[in-house]
Design an enzyme around this catalytic site. Structure first.
Site, PDB file in Angstrom:
ATOM      1  N   GLU A   1       4.256 -10.431  14.824  1.00  0.00           N
ATOM      2  CA  GLU A   1       3.690 -10.990  16.051  1.00  0.00           C
ATOM      3  C   GLU A   1       4.078 -12.467  16.168  1.00  0.00           C
ATOM      4  O   GLU A   1       4.452 -12.943  17.230  1.00  0.00           O
ATOM      5  CB  GLU A   1       2.177 -10.818  16.028  1.00  0.00           C
ATOM      6  CG  GLU A   1       1.599 -10.768  17.411  1.00  0.00           C
ATOM      7  CD  GLU A   1       0.128 -10.448  17.383  1.00  0.00           C
ATOM      8  OE1 GLU A   1      -0.340  -9.876  16.386  1.00  0.00           O
ATOM      9  OE2 GLU A   1      -0.538 -10.794  18.360  1.00  0.00           O
TER      10      GLU A   1
ATOM     11  N   ARG B   1       0.829  -1.216   0.000  1.00  0.00           N
ATOM     12  CA  ARG B   1       0.000   0.000   0.000  1.00  0.00           C
ATOM     13  C   ARG B   1       0.859   1.260   0.000  1.00  0.00           C
ATOM     14  O   ARG B   1       0.426   2.315  -0.473  1.00  0.00           O
ATOM     15  CB  ARG B   1      -0.973  -0.041   1.190  1.00  0.00           C
ATOM     16  CG  ARG B   1      -2.138  -0.961   0.915  1.00  0.00           C
ATOM     17  CD  ARG B   1      -2.864  -1.335   2.168  1.00  0.00           C
ATOM     18  NE  ARG B   1      -2.268  -2.496   2.802  1.00  0.00           N
ATOM     19  CZ  ARG B   1      -2.466  -2.850   4.064  1.00  0.00           C
ATOM     20  NH1 ARG B   1      -3.229  -2.122   4.836  1.00  0.00           N
ATOM     21  NH2 ARG B   1      -1.901  -3.935   4.550  1.00  0.00           N
TER      22      ARG B   1
HETATM   23  P1  AMP Z   1       3.711  -2.415  12.066  1.00  0.00           P
HETATM   24  O1  AMP Z   1       4.972  -2.988  11.489  1.00  0.00           O
HETATM   25  O2  AMP Z   1       3.222  -3.165  13.272  1.00  0.00           O
HETATM   26  O3  AMP Z   1       3.805  -0.929  12.302  1.00  0.00           O
HETATM   27  O4  AMP Z   1       2.568  -2.651  10.987  1.00  0.00           O
HETATM   28  C1  AMP Z   1       2.482  -1.820   9.874  1.00  0.00           C
HETATM   29  C2  AMP Z   1       2.211  -2.587   8.609  1.00  0.00           C
HETATM   30  O5  AMP Z   1       1.235  -3.611   8.776  1.00  0.00           O
HETATM   31  C3  AMP Z   1       1.689  -1.635   7.569  1.00  0.00           C
HETATM   32  O6  AMP Z   1       2.337  -1.905   6.338  1.00  0.00           O
HETATM   33  C4  AMP Z   1       0.206  -1.894   7.515  1.00  0.00           C
HETATM   34  O7  AMP Z   1      -0.226  -1.891   6.191  1.00  0.00           O
HETATM   35  C5  AMP Z   1      -0.002  -3.263   8.178  1.00  0.00           C
HETATM   36  N1  AMP Z   1      -0.984  -3.223   9.279  1.00  0.00           N
HETATM   37  C6  AMP Z   1      -0.729  -3.414  10.594  1.00  0.00           C
HETATM   38  N2  AMP Z   1      -1.843  -3.336  11.346  1.00  0.00           N
HETATM   39  C7  AMP Z   1      -2.848  -3.063  10.488  1.00  0.00           C
HETATM   40  C8  AMP Z   1      -4.281  -2.814  10.645  1.00  0.00           C
HETATM   41  N3  AMP Z   1      -4.882  -2.856  11.840  1.00  0.00           N
HETATM   42  N4  AMP Z   1      -4.989  -2.555   9.530  1.00  0.00           N
HETATM   43  C9  AMP Z   1      -4.391  -2.504   8.321  1.00  0.00           C
HETATM   44  N5  AMP Z   1      -3.083  -2.724   8.103  1.00  0.00           N
HETATM   45  C10 AMP Z   1      -2.307  -2.994   9.166  1.00  0.00           C
END
Ligand code: AMP
Length: 182
Positions: free
Chosen positions: A102, A65
């Protein structure tokens, strides 16, 4: 026809899908924002405004995205675009970074010659949650010799602390809307 655009509500264009991709997660779906002519333009406008007068060489987007938004941001700023991709997708020599999910580990990569020493870059993705993905991207940018101007996201999930963690590392973080919870 309503031509006023005092405060455009980007948030109302984002669809929230409970328990996707697994129970307890609310997926923040930006396809509905991207599909709206006004929503997409407002999001890109809001993403770029702090950087209109900044010295930037490249906009960097994270698959997938971040490609859509980052490509539009790069075009609007009149800059080039560099993709950070999931493991094994880029055709030339790469440098990569593992990062924790996770459950398990993932890897992102960038072409080894995409960023040169001292290049000023703006990182773009749709959403920051824990910040694990953005953090790995920032490590890659810095290992490439890039100078990170800022990281910009449409959505911040502040309860997961990612944006705050980046700020504590001295990264300038720009986000447009916040949602509570995970
Ligand atoms: P993080 O590495 O935990 O900051 O997660 C960010 C990445 O995971 C981004 O590229 C988001 O597109 C995806 N992502 C994580 N959580 C969500 C969510 N609740 N809804 C949509 N995309 C998410």
């Amino acid at each position: 026809m309503n031509t006023s655009r005092k405060v455009f509500d980007i948030k109302q264009y984002i669809r929230s899908i409970p328990d996707y991709p697994k129970p307890g997660i609310i997926f923040r779906d930006i396809t509905t924002l991207l599909a709206s002519a006004h929503g997409l333009r407002a999001a890109v406008d809001e993403l770029i405004w702090p950087f209109l007068n900044e010295d930037i060489d490249y906009v960097i987007g994270i698959e997938a995205r971040g490609f859509i938004l980052g490509g539009a941001v790069a075009h609007e700023l009149g800059k080039g675009f560099v993709p950070i991709r999931k493991k094994g997708k880029l055709p030339w020599k790469v440098i990569g970074k593992d990062y924790e999910l996770e459950y398990g580990v993932d890897r992102i990569e960038v072409h080894a010659d995409a960023i040169s020493q001292g290049d000023k870059v703006l990182l773009v993705d749709d959403l920051i949650a824990t910040g694990g993905t953005a953090n790995a991207a920032i490590d890659l940018i810095r290992e490439s010799g890039g100078d990170l101007v800022a990281a910009a996201f449409v959505i911040d999930l502040p309860d997961l602390g990612g944006a705050e963690r980046l700020r504590q590392k001295g990264v300038k973080v720009h986000t447009l809307v916040e949602f509570e919870g995970a």
